[in-house]
Design a protein around this motif. Sequence first.
Motif, PDB file in Angstrom:
ATOM      1  N   THR A  55       0.945  -1.217   0.026  1.00 20.75           N
ATOM      2  CA  THR A  55      -0.102   0.009  -0.014  1.00 20.75           C
ATOM      3  C   THR A  55       0.948   1.214   0.063  1.00 20.75           C
ATOM      4  N   TYR A  56       2.193   1.295   0.820  1.00 20.82           N
ATOM      5  CA  TYR A  56       2.851   2.323   0.771  1.00 20.82           C
ATOM      6  C   TYR A  56       3.738   2.670  -0.643  1.00 20.82           C
ATOM      7  N   CYS A  57       3.622   1.852  -1.480  1.00 18.58           N
ATOM      8  CA  CYS A  57       4.428   1.920  -2.711  1.00 18.58           C
ATOM      9  C   CYS A  57       3.614   1.937  -3.798  1.00 18.58           C
ATOM     10  N   LEU A  94      20.964  -4.416  -6.703  1.00 22.94           N
ATOM     11  CA  LEU A  94      19.696  -4.634  -7.789  1.00 22.94           C
ATOM     12  C   LEU A  94      18.540  -4.624  -7.036  1.00 22.94           C
ATOM     13  N   THR A  95      17.620  -3.838  -7.793  1.00 25.81           N
ATOM     14  CA  THR A  95      16.501  -3.642  -7.115  1.00 25.81           C
ATOM     15  C   THR A  95      15.221  -3.602  -8.117  1.00 25.81           C
ATOM     16  N   GLY A  96      14.137  -2.893  -7.553  1.00 24.61           N
ATOM     17  CA  GLY A  96      12.936  -2.837  -8.786  1.00 24.61           C
ATOM     18  C   GLY A  96      11.994  -1.863  -7.930  1.00 24.61           C
ATOM     19  N   GLY A  97      10.570  -2.213  -8.380  1.00 29.90           N
ATOM     20  CA  GLY A  97       9.898  -3.273  -8.576  1.00 29.90           C
ATOM     21  C   GLY A  97      10.696  -4.526  -7.848  1.00 29.90           C
ATOM     22  N   GLU A  98      10.242  -5.539  -8.538  1.00 35.92           N
ATOM     23  CA  GLU A  98      10.730  -6.728  -7.856  1.00 35.92           C
ATOM     24  C   GLU A  98      11.867  -7.445  -8.841  1.00 35.92           C
ATOM     25  N   PRO A  99      13.251  -7.351  -8.341  1.00 31.88           N
ATOM     26  CA  PRO A  99      14.283  -7.740  -9.471  1.00 31.88           C
ATOM     27  C   PRO A  99      14.106  -9.094  -9.698  1.00 31.88           C
ATOM     28  N   MET A 127      21.294  -7.371  -3.498  1.00 31.53           N
ATOM     29  CA  MET A 127      20.339  -7.418  -4.143  1.00 31.53           C
ATOM     30  C   MET A 127      19.039  -7.186  -2.914  1.00 31.53           C
ATOM     31  N   THR A 128      18.034  -6.259  -3.143  1.00 29.38           N
ATOM     32  CA  THR A 128      16.881  -5.987  -2.398  1.00 29.38           C
ATOM     33  C   THR A 128      15.661  -6.801  -2.990  1.00 29.38           C
ATOM     34  N   THR A 129      14.964  -7.544  -2.308  1.00 27.65           N
ATOM     35  CA  THR A 129      13.967  -8.530  -2.901  1.00 27.65           C
ATOM     36  C   THR A 129      13.006  -8.668  -1.974  1.00 27.65           C
ATOM     37  N   ASN A 130      11.602  -9.018  -2.591  1.00 29.19           N
ATOM     38  CA  ASN A 130      10.804  -9.515  -1.520  1.00 29.19           C
ATOM     39  C   ASN A 130      10.672 -10.951  -1.239  1.00 29.19           C
ATOM     40  N   GLY A 131      11.800 -11.767  -1.963  1.00 29.76           N
ATOM     41  CA  GLY A 131      12.008 -13.270  -1.525  1.00 29.76           C
ATOM     42  C   GLY A 131      11.208 -14.048  -2.305  1.00 29.76           C
ATOM     43  N   ILE A 151      15.978  -8.678   2.301  1.00 32.47           N
ATOM     44  CA  ILE A 151      14.756  -9.211   1.840  1.00 32.47           C
ATOM     45  C   ILE A 151      13.684  -8.278   2.890  1.00 32.47           C
ATOM     46  N   SER A 152      12.624  -8.049   2.259  1.00 31.55           N
ATOM     47  CA  SER A 152      11.347  -7.218   2.816  1.00 31.55           C
ATOM     48  C   SER A 152      10.533  -8.046   3.301  1.00 31.55           C
ATOM     49  N   LEU A 153      10.169  -7.804   4.678  1.00 29.01           N
ATOM     50  CA  LEU A 153       9.352  -8.182   5.278  1.00 29.01           C
ATOM     51  C   LEU A 153       8.544  -7.451   6.523  1.00 29.01           C
ATOM     52  N   LEU A 190      16.862  -8.299   7.007  1.00 34.43           N
ATOM     53  CA  LEU A 190      15.343  -8.039   6.711  1.00 34.43           C
ATOM     54  C   LEU A 190      15.089  -6.620   6.752  1.00 34.43           C
ATOM     55  N   ASN A 191      14.224  -6.067   5.738  1.00 26.39           N
ATOM     56  CA  ASN A 191      13.515  -4.579   5.810  1.00 26.39           C
ATOM     57  C   ASN A 191      12.333  -4.747   6.192  1.00 26.39           C
ATOM     58  N   ALA A 192      11.784  -3.678   7.363  1.00 24.57           N
ATOM     59  CA  ALA A 192      10.341  -3.585   7.566  1.00 24.57           C
ATOM     60  C   ALA A 192      10.241  -2.167   7.540  1.00 24.57           C
ATOM     61  N   VAL A 193       9.124  -1.683   6.952  1.00 23.66           N
ATOM     62  CA  VAL A 193       8.417  -0.411   7.075  1.00 23.66           C
ATOM     63  C   VAL A 193       7.744  -0.423   8.018  1.00 23.66           C
ATOM     64  N   ALA A 194       8.058   0.444   9.212  1.00 22.29           N
ATOM     65  CA  ALA A 194       7.245   0.502  10.286  1.00 22.29           C
ATOM     66  C   ALA A 194       5.990   1.582  10.194  1.00 22.29           C
ATOM     67  N   GLN A 222       8.515   5.112   7.169  1.00 13.53           N
ATOM     68  CA  GLN A 222       7.826   5.339   5.825  1.00 13.53           C
ATOM     69  C   GLN A 222       7.970   6.747   5.272  1.00 13.53           C
ATOM     70  N   MET A 223       8.304   6.326   3.774  1.00 13.31           N
ATOM     71  CA  MET A 223       8.705   7.809   3.117  1.00 13.31           C
ATOM     72  C   MET A 223       7.603   8.087   2.120  1.00 13.31           C
ATOM     73  N   PRO A 224       7.732   9.753   1.840  1.00 12.16           N
ATOM     74  CA  PRO A 224       6.455   9.951   0.938  1.00 12.16           C
ATOM     75  C   PRO A 224       6.910   9.659  -0.472  1.00 12.16           C
ATOM     76  N   PRO A 353       6.612   6.604  -8.296  1.00 13.12           N
ATOM     77  CA  PRO A 353       6.489   5.914  -6.861  1.00 13.12           C
ATOM     78  C   PRO A 353       7.857   5.318  -6.639  1.00 13.12           C
ATOM     79  N   MET A 354       8.052   4.727  -5.495  1.00 11.62           N
ATOM     80  CA  MET A 354       9.027   3.985  -5.206  1.00 11.62           C
ATOM     81  C   MET A 354       9.456   2.777  -6.342  1.00 11.62           C
ATOM     82  N   SER A 355       8.345   2.180  -6.546  1.00 12.73           N
ATOM     83  CA  SER A 355       8.438   0.875  -7.469  1.00 12.73           C
ATOM     84  C   SER A 355       9.090   1.261  -8.915  1.00 12.73           C
TER      85      SER A 355
HETATM   86  N1  SAM Z   1      10.676  -5.637  -4.280  1.00 10.88           N
HETATM   87  C1  SAM Z   1      11.879  -5.374  -3.694  1.00 10.88           C
HETATM   88  C2  SAM Z   1      11.485  -5.623  -2.030  1.00 10.88           C
HETATM   89  O1  SAM Z   1      10.493  -5.878  -1.799  1.00 10.88           O
HETATM   90  O2  SAM Z   1      12.451  -5.591  -1.469  1.00 10.88           O
HETATM   91  C3  SAM Z   1      12.526  -4.282  -4.002  1.00 10.88           C
HETATM   92  C4  SAM Z   1      11.946  -2.968  -4.253  1.00 10.88           C
HETATM   93  S1  SAM Z   1      11.231  -2.024  -2.872  1.00 10.88           S
HETATM   94  C5  SAM Z   1      10.766  -0.634  -3.439  1.00 10.88           C
HETATM   95  C6  SAM Z   1      12.662  -1.750  -1.765  1.00 10.88           C
HETATM   96  C7  SAM Z   1      12.292  -1.342  -0.542  1.00 10.88           C
HETATM   97  O3  SAM Z   1      11.778  -0.268  -0.447  1.00 10.88           O
HETATM   98  C8  SAM Z   1      11.321  -2.196   0.090  1.00 10.88           C
HETATM   99  O4  SAM Z   1      12.050  -2.572   1.510  1.00 10.88           O
HETATM  100  C9  SAM Z   1      10.074  -1.670   0.580  1.00 10.88           C
HETATM  101  O5  SAM Z   1       9.646  -1.961   1.793  1.00 10.88           O
HETATM  102  C10 SAM Z   1      10.591  -0.091   0.748  1.00 10.88           C
HETATM  103  N2  SAM Z   1       9.949   0.749   0.335  1.00 10.88           N
HETATM  104  C11 SAM Z   1       8.812   1.192  -0.774  1.00 10.88           C
HETATM  105  N3  SAM Z   1       8.260   2.206  -0.388  1.00 10.88           N
HETATM  106  C12 SAM Z   1       8.584   2.580   0.509  1.00 10.88           C
HETATM  107  C13 SAM Z   1       8.236   3.952   1.510  1.00 10.88           C
HETATM  108  N4  SAM Z   1       7.061   4.683   0.840  1.00 10.88           N
HETATM  109  N5  SAM Z   1       8.694   4.178   2.278  1.00 10.88           N
HETATM  110  C14 SAM Z   1       9.693   3.304   2.881  1.00 10.88           C
HETATM  111  N6  SAM Z   1      10.189   2.476   2.454  1.00 10.88           N
HETATM  112  C15 SAM Z   1       9.533   1.891   1.161  1.00 10.88           C
END
Ligand code: SAM
Length: 359
Positions: A55-57, A94-99, A127-131, A151-153, A190-194, A222-224, A353-355
């Motif tokens: 939702t935040y992306c 390497l990132t994305g989207g989902e790399p 690499m940053t990935t959703n795994g 890995i994002s979780l 592991l990355n988590a957006v709070a 969480q970023m804009p 957007p971030m994606s």
């Molecule tokens: N699909 C991959 C993933 O899920 O890690 C890589 C791309 S994703 C855009 C990279 C990271 O950006 C993820 O950890 C995600 O949670 C974070 N992200 C996306 N939008 C964000 C936002 N608005 N604020 C903070 N982090 C954000």
Amino acid sequence: MTTIPVTLGMPRARALDEVSVASLGRPGEPLVDRFGRVHRDLRISLTDRCSLRCTYCMPEQGNEWLAKSSILTLDEIVRVARVAAGDGVTTFRLTGGEPLLRPDIVEVVRRLGEITGPDGRPVELAMTTNGIRLPELLPGLAAAGLRRLNISLDTLRRERFRDLTRRDRLDDVLAGIAAAAASGLRPLKLNAVAMRDVNDDELVDLVEFALAHDAELRFIEQMPLDAGHTWDRSRMVTRDEILAALSTRWHLTPVPGRGGAPAERWMLDGGPQTVGVIASVTAPFCGDCDRLRLTADGQLRNCLFARREVDLRAPLRAGASDEELAELVIAEMWAKKAGHGIDRPDFEQPERPMSAIGG
Ligand code: SAM
């Protein structure tokens, strides 16, 4: 010293603001900006497509995807990466989207992993990935030269995961994390957006989960950067709130020597285990930023929040030399601002957007 407007002789290159030509670097020299920051970390977005819709992306529907013809080919990515390595970049993330959605991902890793810097040392590949595709792809990626994974979780709860990502795929993400934990790739992060009222009751659980997988949890403010432009600063969970929540469970001691890293880190109960917080909003680290970004459609960005980009795709496709590409990169670094300016009244969220930028 005279200052004159610099216009590079490349297709679609823009005139820079008034700069001192004598101060600009040259191809083969480190990528320094006007504030003395040296850029060593290139984030390469491989696609704007993703298997989740956080939702935040991203929006649930109606995303405007990049045209397939605009996505850089493997050879084009390698060209830009080689030029960047020639100018002192030492890490490609390497990132994305989902790399992992990119069909040629193993080949991308292999080709980028062959690149060396001017000192002959190979670049570091992360690499940053959703795994989600990791269980099947990780052996090939590791053999091809991938060294580090983030890995994002954001949650460990299935329904919450489904609401947050609009996909019922928590089990696939957990399988990816298990595969990463079983592999030799370290450090694993592991990355988590709070997020308030979304997962802020899970912060301790997420850290415990990471520790059980020999990983470091890194909370991100969480970023804009959402597609809907609905970010609200007053709703975000701050670094201080995250630390307060973790302090109910662990004694936190700062880890010294952060350098240009986005995450501030703390030892848990004296260590060696650690947790990190990326406080881009409440404690920005722009003064030490060493990152530049290449979007999947070949636009170079000097900041996650930049509202300008320089097009490398058109010059690449028009036959630009490595030196001409390097000049565009150098000029874009020189145009980098001192900070992202989220706290300034005139701050405007980037169009993409971030994606579509690459996180
Ligand atoms: N699909 C991959 C993933 O899920 O890690 C890589 C791309 S994703 C855009 C990279 C990271 O950006 C993820 O950890 C995600 O949670 C974070 N992200 C996306 N939008 C964000 C936002 N608005 N604020 C903070 N982090 C954000």
